[in-house]
Scaffold this motif. Structure first.
Motif, PDB file in Angstrom:
ATOM      1  N   ASP A 134      -5.495   7.075   2.690  1.00 18.00           N
ATOM      2  CA  ASP A 134      -4.550   7.665   1.761  1.00 18.00           C
ATOM      3  C   ASP A 134      -3.168   7.131   2.114  1.00 18.00           C
ATOM      4  O   ASP A 134      -2.753   7.170   3.286  1.00 18.00           O
ATOM      5  CB  ASP A 134      -4.549   9.194   1.868  1.00 18.00           C
ATOM      6  N   ARG A 135      -2.452   6.584   1.149  1.00 14.35           N
ATOM      7  CA  ARG A 135      -1.095   6.070   1.369  1.00 14.35           C
ATOM      8  C   ARG A 135      -0.103   7.161   1.011  1.00 14.35           C
ATOM      9  O   ARG A 135      -0.025   7.596  -0.143  1.00 14.35           O
ATOM     10  CB  ARG A 135      -0.828   4.849   0.507  1.00 14.35           C
ATOM     11  N   LEU A 136       0.647   7.619   2.006  1.00 19.68           N
ATOM     12  CA  LEU A 136       1.639   8.678   1.810  1.00 19.68           C
ATOM     13  C   LEU A 136       3.008   8.114   2.150  1.00 19.68           C
ATOM     14  O   LEU A 136       3.521   8.288   3.254  1.00 19.68           O
ATOM     15  CB  LEU A 136       1.311   9.893   2.683  1.00 19.68           C
ATOM     16  N   GLY A 137       3.600   7.412   1.185  1.00 20.13           N
ATOM     17  CA  GLY A 137       4.848   6.723   1.469  1.00 20.13           C
ATOM     18  C   GLY A 137       4.605   5.600   2.452  1.00 20.13           C
ATOM     19  O   GLY A 137       3.754   4.743   2.233  1.00 20.13           O
ATOM     20  N   LYS A 138       5.319   5.637   3.588  1.00 22.63           N
ATOM     21  CA  LYS A 138       5.115   4.618   4.622  1.00 22.63           C
ATOM     22  C   LYS A 138       3.985   4.987   5.571  1.00 22.63           C
ATOM     23  O   LYS A 138       3.601   4.194   6.426  1.00 22.63           O
ATOM     24  CB  LYS A 138       6.418   4.426   5.411  1.00 22.63           C
ATOM     25  N   ASN A 166      -0.916   2.744  10.868  1.00 23.48           N
ATOM     26  CA  ASN A 166       0.347   2.086  10.531  1.00 23.48           C
ATOM     27  C   ASN A 166       0.043   0.603  10.305  1.00 23.48           C
ATOM     28  O   ASN A 166      -0.334  -0.109  11.243  1.00 23.48           O
ATOM     29  CB  ASN A 166       1.353   2.278  11.675  1.00 23.48           C
ATOM     30  N   PHE A 167       0.205   0.136   9.073  1.00 27.25           N
ATOM     31  CA  PHE A 167      -0.136  -1.251   8.752  1.00 27.25           C
ATOM     32  C   PHE A 167       0.824  -2.244   9.410  1.00 27.25           C
ATOM     33  O   PHE A 167       0.417  -3.335   9.802  1.00 27.25           O
ATOM     34  CB  PHE A 167      -0.151  -1.454   7.237  1.00 27.25           C
ATOM     35  N   THR A 168       2.090  -1.856   9.543  1.00 32.68           N
ATOM     36  CA  THR A 168       3.059  -2.748  10.196  1.00 32.68           C
ATOM     37  C   THR A 168       2.698  -2.943  11.657  1.00 32.68           C
ATOM     38  O   THR A 168       2.689  -4.073  12.164  1.00 32.68           O
ATOM     39  CB  THR A 168       4.484  -2.162  10.089  1.00 32.68           C
TER      40      THR A 168
END
Length: 303
Positions: A49-53, A17-19
């Motif tokens: 892999d970016r899957l939405g958020k 989670n980047f946030t």
């Protein structure tokens, strides 16, 4: 490739989670995203892999994390060794079984925090013994404090090429009942005596497996059985007269002494359960981890 990038990647790989990564490291989220993207461009591979958020590690990301952990461990080791920093500091993530968390952790934490205030301990309870080997290998946890059978200590189920398991103390298991239960006064209680009795079980663990196996061998048909995920809940059910349970003696000593629970004179199979410390053989034993291992030994062996 900078250490700052590796640290951001390490936390992001753990949190997925980047946030949350930005909050932990006190960066703007845009900075985290930019640093990860820069790292991916330098390596010419996609690490997430970016899957939405949501984000998940790619196979390349999983491989790169192993090297990242080693590089950052070596960096910390070098700083500690060359810099002469004598007081342990940093963060440790420890996996501990429910018994350890509930009945040993308070004393352990009190002593550890008094001696090593600069070390932050994070405990992850409830992780099964089938999972912790991977978590140690991935660097997601630093050490494990868990009770398992002696057969596991001989490494038949733990890969001895990867882990170090240090036996600490035997962990007696007792069969307990309400004090007014008919079996409480019986001179010997065998598995067959539990036929048509109400039984309470913890979640799957080594001593439950042994207990259940003895019942199966004796063809025991309980009146009913109930699984509860919390030892304290099981204790309250036993004291309320709901059923019989196998529990660590450490967890029920107070109730036995007060007379609110009885220990049956069990003549079934023994429970060769031992509390042990486990860590990865390739893990750098930092001053903080060394301090935790020492305090854990002291608390458990002295009590």
């Amino acid at each position: 490739m900078e250490l700052k990038q590796l640290k951001i990647f390490q936390v992001a790989a753990r949190e997925l989670n980047f946030t949350r990564t930005a909050e932990i490291l006190h960066y703007a989220q845009s900075s985290v995203t930019a640093q990860v993207k820069s790292l991916e461009e330098e390596l010419a591979v996609q690490l997430f892999d970016r899957l939405g958020k949501r984000v998940i590690l790619t196979e390349a990301g999983k491989r790169f994390k192993l090297y990242t952990d080693k590089v950052l461990d070596l960096t910390e080791e070098a700083k500690e060794t060359v810099g002469g920093n004598e007081e342990p500091s940093g963060t440790l993530t420890i996996c501990a079984s429910e018994t350890q968390c509930t009945y040993r952790l308070p004393a352990l934490l009190k002593l550890f925090q008094a001696r090593f205030p600069k070390v932050k301990l994070i405990f992850r309870p409830g992780i099964s013994e089938n999972d912790f080997e991977d978590l140690l290998a991935q660097g997601l946890i630093d050490a494990v404090l868990i009770s398992m059978t002696r057969i596991n200590i001989s490494m038949t189920r733990i890969n001895s090429d990867k882990l170090i398991a240090e036996q600490l103390v035997a962990e007696p298991i007792v069969i307990v009942s309400p004090p007014n239960h008919p079996l409480a006064d019986k001179s010997e209680v065998r598995p067959a005596d539990l036929n048509s009795q109400s039984l309470l079980f913890t979640e799957k663990c080594d001593y439950r497996n042994i207990f259940e196996a003895s019942l199966v061998d004796a063809a025991v048909q309980p009146l009913y059985d109930l699984e509860l995920g919390d030892i304290e809940a099981i204790k309250k059910c036993v004291m309320a007269g709901i059923g019989i349970a196998a529990l660590p003696k450490l967890a029920v000593e107070k109730e036995i002494e007060e007379g609110s629970m009885s220990v049956l004179r069990w003549k079934g199979p023994e429970f060769p359960i031992v509390t042990q410390l486990v860590w990865h053989k390739d893990k750098w034993v930092s001053p903080a981890l060394s301090a935790f291992l020492d305090v854990t030994r002291e608390v458990i062996l002295d009590h």
